[in-house]
Enzyme design. Structure first.
Site, PDB file in Angstrom:
ATOM      1  N   CYS A   1       0.846  -1.183   0.000  1.00 50.67           N
ATOM      2  CA  CYS A   1       0.000   0.000   0.000  1.00 50.67           C
ATOM      3  C   CYS A   1       0.888   1.242   0.000  1.00 50.67           C
ATOM      4  O   CYS A   1       1.897   1.305   0.695  1.00 50.67           O
ATOM      5  CB  CYS A   1      -0.947   0.096   1.191  1.00 50.67           C
ATOM      6  SG  CYS A   1      -2.081  -1.272   1.310  1.00 50.67           S
TER       7      CYS A   1
ATOM      8  N   ARG B   1       3.979  -0.517  -4.733  1.00 50.74           N
ATOM      9  CA  ARG B   1       3.626  -0.995  -3.393  1.00 50.74           C
ATOM     10  C   ARG B   1       2.274  -1.714  -3.362  1.00 50.74           C
ATOM     11  O   ARG B   1       1.867  -2.232  -2.323  1.00 50.74           O
ATOM     12  CB  ARG B   1       3.581   0.187  -2.411  1.00 50.74           C
ATOM     13  CG  ARG B   1       4.854   0.987  -2.357  1.00 50.74           C
ATOM     14  CD  ARG B   1       4.721   2.154  -1.400  1.00 50.74           C
ATOM     15  NE  ARG B   1       4.616   1.688  -0.048  1.00 50.74           N
ATOM     16  CZ  ARG B   1       5.647   1.437   0.749  1.00 50.74           C
ATOM     17  NH1 ARG B   1       6.869   1.632   0.313  1.00 50.74           N
ATOM     18  NH2 ARG B   1       5.464   1.001   1.975  1.00 50.74           N
TER      19      ARG B   1
ATOM     20  N   TRP C   1      -2.791  -2.782  -1.703  1.00 50.88           N
ATOM     21  CA  TRP C   1      -2.522  -4.211  -1.874  1.00 50.88           C
ATOM     22  C   TRP C   1      -3.336  -4.892  -0.786  1.00 50.88           C
ATOM     23  O   TRP C   1      -3.040  -4.762   0.397  1.00 50.88           O
ATOM     24  CB  TRP C   1      -1.025  -4.500  -1.701  1.00 50.88           C
ATOM     25  CG  TRP C   1      -0.660  -5.918  -2.000  1.00 50.88           C
ATOM     26  CD1 TRP C   1      -0.365  -6.441  -3.224  1.00 50.88           C
ATOM     27  CD2 TRP C   1      -0.503  -6.994  -1.062  1.00 50.88           C
ATOM     28  NE1 TRP C   1      -0.064  -7.767  -3.111  1.00 50.88           N
ATOM     29  CE2 TRP C   1      -0.145  -8.146  -1.793  1.00 50.88           C
ATOM     30  CE3 TRP C   1      -0.661  -7.111   0.314  1.00 50.88           C
ATOM     31  CZ2 TRP C   1       0.075  -9.382  -1.200  1.00 50.88           C
ATOM     32  CZ3 TRP C   1      -0.447  -8.345   0.919  1.00 50.88           C
ATOM     33  CH2 TRP C   1      -0.077  -9.462   0.157  1.00 50.88           C
TER      34      TRP C   1
ATOM     35  N   ASN D   1      -1.526   2.209   5.697  1.00 51.56           N
ATOM     36  CA  ASN D   1      -0.676   1.108   5.232  1.00 51.56           C
ATOM     37  C   ASN D   1      -0.274   0.324   6.471  1.00 51.56           C
ATOM     38  O   ASN D   1       0.214   0.906   7.438  1.00 51.56           O
ATOM     39  CB  ASN D   1       0.564   1.698   4.535  1.00 51.56           C
ATOM     40  CG  ASN D   1       1.599   0.648   4.204  1.00 51.56           C
ATOM     41  OD1 ASN D   1       1.268  -0.506   3.967  1.00 51.56           O
ATOM     42  ND2 ASN D   1       2.857   1.056   4.190  1.00 51.56           N
ATOM     43  N   GLY D   2      -0.477  -1.014   6.446  1.00 57.80           N
ATOM     44  CA  GLY D   2      -0.117  -1.833   7.608  1.00 57.80           C
ATOM     45  C   GLY D   2      -1.296  -2.705   7.999  1.00 57.80           C
ATOM     46  O   GLY D   2      -2.252  -2.865   7.218  1.00 57.80           O
TER      47      GLY D   2
ATOM     48  N   GLU E   1      17.498 -17.838  -8.536  1.00 60.67           N
ATOM     49  CA  GLU E   1      17.008 -16.496  -8.899  1.00 60.67           C
ATOM     50  C   GLU E   1      16.392 -16.502 -10.302  1.00 60.67           C
ATOM     51  O   GLU E   1      15.369 -15.855 -10.536  1.00 60.67           O
ATOM     52  CB  GLU E   1      18.164 -15.484  -8.791  1.00 60.67           C
ATOM     53  CG  GLU E   1      17.888 -14.087  -9.317  1.00 60.67           C
ATOM     54  CD  GLU E   1      16.721 -13.359  -8.642  1.00 60.67           C
ATOM     55  OE1 GLU E   1      16.151 -13.871  -7.656  1.00 60.67           O
ATOM     56  OE2 GLU E   1      16.352 -12.280  -9.143  1.00 60.67           O
TER      57      GLU E   1
ATOM     58  N   LYS F   1      12.457 -15.436 -11.158  1.00 61.15           N
ATOM     59  CA  LYS F   1      12.052 -14.422 -12.147  1.00 61.15           C
ATOM     60  C   LYS F   1      10.960 -14.970 -13.059  1.00 61.15           C
ATOM     61  O   LYS F   1       9.982 -14.294 -13.351  1.00 61.15           O
ATOM     62  CB  LYS F   1      13.254 -13.979 -13.008  1.00 61.15           C
ATOM     63  CG  LYS F   1      14.295 -13.146 -12.316  1.00 61.15           C
ATOM     64  CD  LYS F   1      13.869 -11.732 -11.958  1.00 61.15           C
ATOM     65  CE  LYS F   1      13.206 -11.644 -10.624  1.00 61.15           C
ATOM     66  NZ  LYS F   1      13.925 -11.423  -9.450  1.00 61.15           N
TER      67      LYS F   1
ATOM     68  N   GLU G   1       7.588 -15.278 -11.186  1.00 60.86           N
ATOM     69  CA  GLU G   1       7.000 -13.982 -10.859  1.00 60.86           C
ATOM     70  C   GLU G   1       6.364 -13.274 -12.038  1.00 60.86           C
ATOM     71  O   GLU G   1       5.251 -12.791 -11.931  1.00 60.86           O
ATOM     72  CB  GLU G   1       8.147 -13.071 -10.390  1.00 60.86           C
ATOM     73  CG  GLU G   1       8.142 -12.729  -8.966  1.00 60.86           C
ATOM     74  CD  GLU G   1       9.224 -11.712  -8.666  1.00 60.86           C
ATOM     75  OE1 GLU G   1      10.344 -11.812  -9.211  1.00 60.86           O
ATOM     76  OE2 GLU G   1       8.943 -10.815  -7.869  1.00 60.86           O
TER      77      GLU G   1
ATOM     78  N   HIS H   1      17.725 -36.668  -6.688  1.00 56.52           N
ATOM     79  CA  HIS H   1      17.154 -37.081  -5.401  1.00 56.52           C
ATOM     80  C   HIS H   1      15.640 -36.889  -5.358  1.00 56.52           C
ATOM     81  O   HIS H   1      15.067 -36.805  -4.274  1.00 56.52           O
ATOM     82  CB  HIS H   1      17.832 -36.326  -4.257  1.00 56.52           C
ATOM     83  CG  HIS H   1      19.289 -36.666  -4.134  1.00 56.52           C
ATOM     84  ND1 HIS H   1      19.733 -37.889  -3.678  1.00 56.52           N
ATOM     85  CD2 HIS H   1      20.405 -35.955  -4.460  1.00 56.52           C
ATOM     86  CE1 HIS H   1      21.068 -37.917  -3.698  1.00 56.52           C
ATOM     87  NE2 HIS H   1      21.490 -36.752  -4.177  1.00 56.52           N
TER      88      HIS H   1
ATOM     89  N   LYS I   1       5.880  -4.865  -4.475  1.00 60.12           N
ATOM     90  CA  LYS I   1       7.335  -4.847  -4.368  1.00 60.12           C
ATOM     91  C   LYS I   1       7.808  -4.810  -2.924  1.00 60.12           C
ATOM     92  O   LYS I   1       8.788  -5.437  -2.576  1.00 60.12           O
ATOM     93  CB  LYS I   1       7.887  -3.648  -5.139  1.00 60.12           C
ATOM     94  CG  LYS I   1       9.393  -3.735  -5.276  1.00 60.12           C
ATOM     95  CD  LYS I   1       9.894  -2.918  -6.410  1.00 60.12           C
ATOM     96  CE  LYS I   1      11.374  -3.145  -6.615  1.00 60.12           C
ATOM     97  NZ  LYS I   1      11.662  -4.467  -7.206  1.00 60.12           N
TER      98      LYS I   1
HETATM   99  O1  M6R Z   1      12.807  -5.370  -0.512  1.00 60.93           O
HETATM  100  P1  M6R Z   1      13.348  -6.748  -0.278  1.00 60.93           P
HETATM  101  O2  M6R Z   1      14.632  -6.999  -0.991  1.00 60.93           O
HETATM  102  O3  M6R Z   1      13.446  -7.083   1.172  1.00 60.93           O
HETATM  103  O4  M6R Z   1      12.265  -7.714  -0.898  1.00 60.93           O
HETATM  104  C1  M6R Z   1      12.389  -9.105  -0.754  1.00 60.93           C
HETATM  105  C2  M6R Z   1      11.471  -9.840  -1.687  1.00 60.93           C
HETATM  106  O5  M6R Z   1      10.133  -9.523  -1.423  1.00 60.93           O
HETATM  107  C3  M6R Z   1      11.780  -9.505  -3.145  1.00 60.93           C
HETATM  108  O6  M6R Z   1      13.098  -9.794  -3.471  1.00 60.93           O
HETATM  109  C4  M6R Z   1      10.858 -10.296  -4.090  1.00 60.93           C
HETATM  110  O7  M6R Z   1      11.146 -11.648  -4.017  1.00 60.93           O
HETATM  111  C5  M6R Z   1      11.063  -9.732  -5.489  1.00 60.93           C
HETATM  112  N1  M6R Z   1       9.822  -9.331  -6.032  1.00 60.93           N
HETATM  113  C6  M6R Z   1      11.756 -10.681  -6.380  1.00 60.93           C
HETATM  114  O8  M6R Z   1      11.857 -10.233  -7.689  1.00 60.93           O
END
Ligand code: M6R
Length: 592
Positions: free
Chosen positions: A2, A27, A74, A100-101, A469, A473, A476, A492, A587
């Site tokens: 948010c 956000r 959000w 927000n929260g 990673e 990607k 996501e 395994h 994010k």
């Molecule tokens: O702001 P942060 O690095 O703490 O965020 C951690 C994760 O939420 C963040 O890396 C998330 O996995 C990304 N959207 C990945 O692309």
């Protein structure tokens, strides 16, 4: 999660709020709304949908008045509906709040308020706030700030909220506990936002509100109060110029822009203070144990850090998943260095673990991108990535910058910071090469694989983190199931899932893991998997070769991750998705 924005000053407020909300859309983007006061009337417009949609449907940016607050949501409590969108009001529509929260005791507060005759119009936890404030203003004739101060102790959980009221017009009051709120003062008025990005185009002078503090903003000034209502002063900090640039610069998406910015991001990440790195390195070397805590992409970067600490500095460390870290606090003590890695510096899981570690005396080193964050406030040392705002929800350039910082830190463990800076000096060209060589081939590969449902990513040693990673990607932004794992782990269990044509991405640069990784790739190939090799050395095993430049073994992550980011990006486009705003995600994840 948010985003909140507020403005009061000489200018029409709603367009400023709308522009600020767009900067905070990272956000959350489920719904949006604005409340303004004009000619003694409270005007509220809100709806479900991304900000542009809400603007089209409701014209939120056209609300009149020189004072307004806004929100991009959000959803946590309550579905994505117009009624649940913020701002929320009291029973008589005389005040508006954006929050927000999470108010953890909202059910109890809501019931108490209903028993006293209040009517609720949403399912949100946030709506209790305007009702509680209104009671204080109506019943006790409190000013808006006095009412906010009286209500704060009743709210359990975390919050940043801002409010305005027609019974105490001309001011915006903001309060914070465990969620960010930043105040900006400019020549045309004062601003408030969840992130300075919301107003960076208007002013670079920013003041972070602290926990349990309250700000009262009028067109001419911003005054700060502690929880007891005592006024105190705070000095603004000048924002880095780079932080104000929030445009796509001609790219179709922020995600692509941010991938393309990576050569430059490495150079910026290398602009660090050697003395500070040496001092942090001493703390790390002296520590009985070193633990990284992070989530998502930042955690995968920490896996690179762990590897580099071991290989370069001969220092063993552990990487904790931040949401689990708190459960291991029994073994953290004053001889522990906790390295908290977070792009936003406000991820709730990270913050909570850091609080717990601080309480038992651990030393906290944080690695952050966004300035003025809560994590910085909790840390003994902070290292900034310096790569400017990352707007795409998928982390790209911040991952590469985190890796660069770990490279510097690991060399600092052996007193070789300057040597590391020199090595990084060659890397921006190599990363640019990795982009140029692969971009168009990866568009074709994405077209070919766009209907595949499962991908597997393999790597050993430092390359294992790139496999994880790369898989994240793809999940996501392209909504494809993907698993990243140590290449040796495939046999395994996961091997049972490999069938004809299953894409297996093998991160195998020409380092000492090359041969063994290829043996694992062969196990998949024998089950007719489609092997995508990411390497500077070709192999017959590859069905598709993603060629990366040859670099030193410890620097391979910087060139191997880039094509995997591009593959995910092009897969998202091939499948018809907007990579900048993946469904269900935000994010900054400020809830646990
Ligand atoms: O702001 P942060 O690095 O703490 O965020 C951690 C994760 O939420 C963040 O890396 C998330 O996995 C990304 N959207 C990945 O692309």
């Amino acid at each position: 999660m948010c985003g909140i924005v507020g403005y009061c000053g000489k200018e029409p407020a709603a367009p400023i709020i709308l522009e600020g909300l767009k900067c905070l859309e990272y956000r959350g983007y489920d719904s949006a709304g604005i409340a303004s006061i004009c000619d003694g009337e409270m005007l509220v417009k809100k709806d479900a949908g991304k900000i542009d949609e809400v603007e089209r449907k409701q014209g939120i940016g056209c609300l009149p008045g020189n004072i307004a607050i806004g929100h991009t949501r959000w959803a946590t409590h309550g579905a994505v509906t117009q009624a649940n969108a913020h701002p929320h009001s009291d029973c008589h529509g005389r005040l508006a709040v954006v929050h927000n929260g999470i108010i953890e005791n909202y059910q109890q507060l809501r019931q108490e308020l209903i028993d006293r005759g209040h009517h609720f119009t949403s399912e949100t936890d946030s709506e209790v706030i305007p009702h509680l404030i209104a009671e204080k203003m109506e019943g006790d004739s409190y000013s808006l700030e006095k009412a906010v101060l009286a209500v704060m102790p009743r709210l359990e959980g975390s919050y940043a909220f801002v409010t305005l009221a027609i019974d105490d017009p001309g001011k915006i009051v903001g309060a914070r506990k465990n969620n960010p709120l930043v105040v900006g003062s400019g020549s045309h008025g004062n601003y408030i936002g969840s992130d300075a990005l919301a107003f960076a185009r208007h002013t670079r002078k920013a003041i972070s509100l602290g926990d349990n503090e309250v700000v009262v903003m009028t067109p001419d000034k911003a005054e700060f109060f502690d929880a007891a209502g005592n006024a105190f002063s705070k000095q603004p900090r000048e924002l880095d110029e780079n932080w104000a640039n929030n445009c796509k610069d001609g790219y179709e998406h922020f995600t692509l822009k941010e991938i393309m910015e990576q050569p430059c991001a490495i150079d910026r990440a290398a602009l660090q203070d050697g003395k500070k790195f040496n001092s942090i390195a001493l703390d790390i070397l002296r520590a009985g144990q070193v633990v990284f805590t992070a989530c998502g992409t930042s955690r995968y970067a920490a896996l690179v850090g762990r590897y580099l600490f071991s290989r370069v500095g001969k220092k063993f460390s552990e990487v904790a998943n931040a949401s689990e870290f708190g459960y291991f606090v029994d073994s953290i003590d004053k001889n522990t260095v906790v390295i908290a890695v977070s792009q936003s510096g406000e991820t709730a899981d990270v913050i909570e673990g850091v609080w717990a570690a601080r309480d038992v005396g651990a030393k906290i080193v944080s690695i952050i991108n966004r300035p003025n964050s809560m994590l910085e406030e909790l840390s003994h040392h902070t290292i900034y990535l310096k790569c400017g705002p990352e707007v795409g929800v998928a982390a790209t350039k911040t991952f590469l910058s985190q890796v660069a910082v770990f490279y510097l830190l690991s060399f600092s463990l052996v007193n070789a910071f300057d040597e590391a800076v020199e090595h990084l000096g060659d890397m921006s060209g190599k990363v640019a090469e990795a982009i140029e060589c692969n971009n168009s081939n990866l568009i074709n590969l994405a077209q070919k694989l766009k209907d595949k449902n499962d991908f597997y990513y393999l790597g050993r040693g430092i390359n294992f983190s790139i496999a994880t990673e790369g898989a994240l990607k793809l999940k996501e932004v392209a909504y494809v199931h993907a698993e990243g794992m140590p290449a040796g782990e495939l046999k395994h269990g996961t091997l049972a899932l490999i069938e004809q044509g299953t894409p297996v991405v093998v991160v195998c640069p020409d380092d000492y893991t090359y041969g063994e990784t290829l043996s694992n790739a062969m196990e998949a190939k024998s089950r007719r998997a489609y092997i995508i090799g990411v390497s500077d050395r070709e192999s017959d095993i590859f069905d598709f070769w993603v060629e990366v430049p040859r670099v030193d073994e410890l620097l391979y992550p910087m060139v191997t991750i880039v094509p995997l980011q591009l593959l995910a990006y092009h897969m998202a486009l091939a499948r018809g998705y907007n990579p900048d705003k993946p469904r269900n995600l935000a994010k900054s994840v400020t809830v646990k």
